[in-house]
Design a protein around this motif. Structure first.
Motif, PDB file in Angstrom:
ATOM      1  N   HIS A   1       0.835  -1.214   0.000  1.00 20.77           N
ATOM      2  CA  HIS A   1       0.000   0.000   0.000  1.00 20.77           C
ATOM      3  C   HIS A   1       0.867   1.261   0.000  1.00 20.77           C
ATOM      4  N   GLY A   2       2.045   1.168   0.650  1.00 16.94           N
ATOM      5  CA  GLY A   2       2.954   2.323   0.652  1.00 16.94           C
ATOM      6  C   GLY A   2       3.626   2.508  -0.702  1.00 16.94           C
ATOM      7  N   ILE A   3       3.897   1.385  -1.388  1.00 22.54           N
ATOM      8  CA  ILE A   3       4.509   1.467  -2.725  1.00 22.54           C
ATOM      9  C   ILE A   3       3.510   2.103  -3.696  1.00 22.54           C
ATOM     10  N   VAL A   4       2.246   1.736  -3.552  1.00 26.69           N
ATOM     11  CA  VAL A   4       1.189   2.362  -4.375  1.00 26.69           C
ATOM     12  C   VAL A   4       1.248   3.880  -4.176  1.00 26.69           C
ATOM     13  N   GLN A   5       1.297   4.306  -2.922  1.00 28.88           N
ATOM     14  CA  GLN A   5       1.307   5.753  -2.638  1.00 28.88           C
ATOM     15  C   GLN A   5       2.534   6.425  -3.232  1.00 28.88           C
ATOM     16  N   ALA A   6       3.688   5.751  -3.121  1.00 27.37           N
ATOM     17  CA  ALA A   6       4.940   6.364  -3.588  1.00 27.37           C
ATOM     18  C   ALA A   6       4.891   6.636  -5.095  1.00 27.37           C
ATOM     19  N   PHE A   7       4.315   5.722  -5.862  1.00 22.87           N
ATOM     20  CA  PHE A   7       4.220   5.943  -7.314  1.00 22.87           C
ATOM     21  C   PHE A   7       3.119   6.956  -7.648  1.00 22.87           C
ATOM     22  N   ALA A   8       1.926   6.745  -7.068  1.00 20.25           N
ATOM     23  CA  ALA A   8       0.792   7.605  -7.442  1.00 20.25           C
ATOM     24  C   ALA A   8       1.038   9.060  -7.065  1.00 20.25           C
ATOM     25  N   SER A   9       1.749   9.294  -5.951  1.00 17.70           N
ATOM     26  CA  SER A   9       1.965  10.678  -5.519  1.00 17.70           C
ATOM     27  C   SER A   9       2.951  11.399  -6.421  1.00 17.70           C
ATOM     28  N   LYS A  10       3.619  10.667  -7.284  1.00 18.37           N
ATOM     29  CA  LYS A  10       4.526  11.316  -8.237  1.00 18.37           C
ATOM     30  C   LYS A  10       3.951  11.300  -9.649  1.00 18.37           C
ATOM     31  N   GLY A  11       2.647  11.196  -9.740  1.00 23.78           N
ATOM     32  CA  GLY A  11       1.991  11.381 -11.036  1.00 23.78           C
ATOM     33  C   GLY A  11       1.857  10.131 -11.884  1.00 23.78           C
ATOM     34  N   ILE A  12       2.148   8.957 -11.304  1.00 20.39           N
ATOM     35  CA  ILE A  12       2.116   7.723 -12.095  1.00 20.39           C
ATOM     36  C   ILE A  12       0.792   6.975 -11.868  1.00 20.39           C
ATOM     37  N   GLN A  13       0.219   6.478 -12.963  1.00 18.32           N
ATOM     38  CA  GLN A  13      -0.999   5.660 -12.868  1.00 18.32           C
ATOM     39  C   GLN A  13      -0.637   4.331 -12.215  1.00 18.32           C
ATOM     40  N   VAL A  14      -1.416   3.925 -11.228  1.00 21.48           N
ATOM     41  CA  VAL A  14      -1.115   2.679 -10.519  1.00 21.48           C
ATOM     42  C   VAL A  14      -2.335   1.757 -10.548  1.00 21.48           C
ATOM     43  N   HIS A  15      -2.089   0.505 -10.931  1.00 21.09           N
ATOM     44  CA  HIS A  15      -3.131  -0.528 -10.897  1.00 21.09           C
ATOM     45  C   HIS A  15      -2.767  -1.493  -9.772  1.00 21.09           C
TER      46      HIS A  15
ATOM     47  N   PHE B   1      12.141  -0.312   1.732  1.00 21.30           N
ATOM     48  CA  PHE B   1      12.253  -0.406   3.201  1.00 21.30           C
ATOM     49  C   PHE B   1      10.994   0.148   3.850  1.00 21.30           C
ATOM     50  N   ASN B   2      10.614  -0.454   4.945  1.00 19.34           N
ATOM     51  CA  ASN B   2       9.374  -0.092   5.620  1.00 19.34           C
ATOM     52  C   ASN B   2       9.547   1.136   6.527  1.00 19.34           C
ATOM     53  N   PRO B   3       8.687   2.145   6.493  1.00 20.63           N
ATOM     54  CA  PRO B   3       7.539   2.308   5.611  1.00 20.63           C
ATOM     55  C   PRO B   3       7.973   2.819   4.225  1.00 20.63           C
ATOM     56  N   PRO B   4       7.574   2.131   3.176  1.00 23.98           N
ATOM     57  CA  PRO B   4       8.138   2.398   1.849  1.00 23.98           C
ATOM     58  C   PRO B   4       7.801   3.775   1.285  1.00 23.98           C
ATOM     59  N   HIS B   5       6.699   4.359   1.747  1.00 24.14           N
ATOM     60  CA  HIS B   5       6.326   5.696   1.257  1.00 24.14           C
ATOM     61  C   HIS B   5       7.181   6.773   1.913  1.00 24.14           C
ATOM     62  N   ILE B   6       7.960   6.392   2.933  1.00 24.85           N
ATOM     63  CA  ILE B   6       8.790   7.390   3.628  1.00 24.85           C
ATOM     64  C   ILE B   6      10.283   7.113   3.452  1.00 24.85           C
ATOM     65  N   VAL B   7      10.710   5.881   3.676  1.00 23.78           N
ATOM     66  CA  VAL B   7      12.162   5.597   3.649  1.00 23.78           C
ATOM     67  C   VAL B   7      12.677   5.734   2.211  1.00 23.78           C
ATOM     68  N   PRO B   8      13.701   6.562   2.001  1.00 25.54           N
ATOM     69  CA  PRO B   8      14.098   6.901   0.632  1.00 25.54           C
ATOM     70  C   PRO B   8      14.750   5.774  -0.185  1.00 25.54           C
ATOM     71  N   THR B   9      15.523   4.896   0.460  1.00 23.61           N
ATOM     72  CA  THR B   9      16.323   3.957  -0.344  1.00 23.61           C
ATOM     73  C   THR B   9      15.494   2.829  -0.969  1.00 23.61           C
TER      74      THR B   9
ATOM     75  N   HIS C   1      15.855  14.603   2.613  1.00 26.29           N
ATOM     76  CA  HIS C   1      15.515  13.990   1.329  1.00 26.29           C
ATOM     77  C   HIS C   1      14.317  14.688   0.711  1.00 26.29           C
ATOM     78  N   ALA C   2      14.407  15.972   0.540  1.00 25.03           N
ATOM     79  CA  ALA C   2      13.279  16.717   0.003  1.00 25.03           C
ATOM     80  C   ALA C   2      12.830  16.161  -1.341  1.00 25.03           C
ATOM     81  N   ASP C   3      13.765  15.575  -2.109  1.00 24.95           N
ATOM     82  CA  ASP C   3      13.411  15.017  -3.420  1.00 24.95           C
ATOM     83  C   ASP C   3      12.483  13.827  -3.311  1.00 24.95           C
ATOM     84  N   SER C   4      12.469  13.178  -2.138  1.00 23.52           N
ATOM     85  CA  SER C   4      11.656  11.973  -1.981  1.00 23.52           C
ATOM     86  C   SER C   4      10.198  12.307  -1.685  1.00 23.52           C
ATOM     87  N   THR C   5       9.901  13.584  -1.527  1.00 23.62           N
ATOM     88  CA  THR C   5       8.554  13.935  -1.102  1.00 23.62           C
ATOM     89  C   THR C   5       7.637  14.077  -2.312  1.00 23.62           C
ATOM     90  N   PRO C   6       6.352  13.744  -2.130  1.00 23.57           N
ATOM     91  CA  PRO C   6       5.421  13.834  -3.240  1.00 23.57           C
ATOM     92  C   PRO C   6       5.260  15.277  -3.697  1.00 23.57           C
TER      93      PRO C   6
END
Ligand SMILES: NC(=O)c1ccc[n+]([C@@H]2O[C@H](COP(=O)([O-])OP(=O)(O)OC[C@H]3O[C@@H](n4cnc5c(N)ncnc54)[C@H](O)[C@@H]3O)[C@@H](O)[C@H]2O)c1
Length: 321
Positions: free
Chosen positions: A20-34, A147-155, A314-319
């Motif tokens: 669910h965090g990986i979904v957020q990480a992609f969608a928050s950067k403008g990517i369509q997620v299924h 890495f958990n939580p994936p929507h936050i941890v940058p690597t 890691h400002a670049d990692s933010t949505p």
């Protein structure tokens, strides 16, 4: 081949702790997620869980409040794996850590996608050489280890096998960097990839020090956070060593290494806790106590601290979208 220019469509399979965090990480950067999970409950809960993550990001100023709905609209939850994979250019599986399950799932995914689609496995321990043995095109597949939580941890560790095509590795690297992740390529399929090897080495010594009564759990955490953790988050280990002076570091290493724990037995202090069912936060007791009435607060505090660091370093990692 997927390029930065072509439209990227990501499928995420398995919507548990990581998915669910990986979904957020992609969608928050403008990517369509299924998205798909075999468990109906996980499918039903997904958008609510992502909304909760987003409210945390909004609260600390890492996501614009006005863009929550548009971000959620980029996520489609499907009732079948086939439907989730059909148009994907990149598929990442985050199902449970079971080799047979991952092997079967990756083979099935391959039958649903086009020849150019990249297949990624978010495994903590199985290299794609093992999980992808049933693939007809292993050159299209690799591990992406979040890495958990994936929507936050940058690597994110990108781990190709010797069979993975170099352009596939580079495309996966570019995709994760494009969403602001600090993605790096692991050039050899070593057990544990890179980060978990280092984490386990540190874990052994920390648990040993606790077992020997050298310091309390609170004092160990305080000492490491205020020294090693502080510097590691800012610089990384090798740069720290450069600033420390390799002559000094080499003699500290020579003097101390023989004194450190080096066996492979689980330290008794942890062995006993696991045997007693004290697994940490999820059972309410670990090195610290997490009574039910304080559990939500403890989790929220953890994420507040992680988000503060994310914002700072890691400002670049933010949505942004
Ligand atoms: N939790 C972590 O800290 C962490 C960190 C890095 C990597 N990982 C890896 O990520 C993966 C997922 O871990 P998690 O902690 O999110 O697990 P989880 O148990 O929280 O979630 C797994 C989800 O996958 C679903 N699932 C299982 N089999 C499926 C199938 N065949 N098809 C579709 N959905 C299926 C389950 O219903 C569940 O919702 C594992 O490989 C794990 O090793 C976990």
């Amino acid at each position: 081949m997927m390029t930065e220019q072509s439209q990227t469509i990501v499928a995420v399979l398995g919507l548990g702790t990581m998915g669910h965090g990986i979904v957020q990480a992609f969608a928050s950067k403008g990517i369509q997620v299924h998205a798909y999970d075999e468990w109906p409950h996980a499918r039903r809960e997904l958008l609510g869980r992502v909304r909760t993550i987003l409210s945390d990001f909004v609260r600390v100023g890492l996501h614009p409040a006005g863009q929550v709905e548009s971000m959620l609209s980029r996520i489609t939850v499907h009732e079948s794996m086939e439907a989730a994979c059909r148009s994907a250019t990149f598929v990442v599986e985050a199902v449970r850590e079971d080799l047979a399950v991952k092997q079967a799932l990756l083979a099935e995914v391959e039958s649903h996608v086009g020849i150019d689609t990249i297949l990624a496995s978010n495994s903590s321990s199985f290299p794609i050489s093992e999980s992808g043995t049933r693939l007809k095109h292993p050159e299209q597949a690799l591990v992406t280890h979040w890495f958990n939580p994936p929507h936050i941890v940058p690597t994110v560790e990108i781990v190709p096998s010797p069979l993975t095509r170099e352009d596939i590795t580079q495309a996966a690297l570019a995709l994760h960097r494009r969403i602001g992740k600090q993605a790096i390529v692991i050039r050899r399929e070593v057990a544990g990839f890179l980060v978990n090897r280092v984490q386990v080495a540190v874990m052994r010594e920390v648990w040993d020090l606790l077992e020997k009564g050298v310091a309390s759990a609170e004092d160990i955490d305080a000492a490491i956070r205020g020294s090693m953790g502080f510097r590691l988050a800012a610089l990384g280990p090798l740069r720290i060593h450069d600033f420390g002076g390799l002559d000094i570091q080499a003699s500290v290493y020579r003097n101390l290494c023989p004194q450190l724990r080096s066996d492979t037995t689980l330290p008794t202090v942890v062995e006993k806790m696991v045997a007693a069912g004290h697994f940490g936060f999820k059972t309410g007791e670990g090195f610290y106590a997490y009574p039910p009435e304080q559990a939500d607060r403890a989790l929220a505090e953890r994420d507040e601290r992680y988000l503060a660091l994310l914002k700072l370093l890691h400002a670049d990692s933010t949505p942004t979208k």
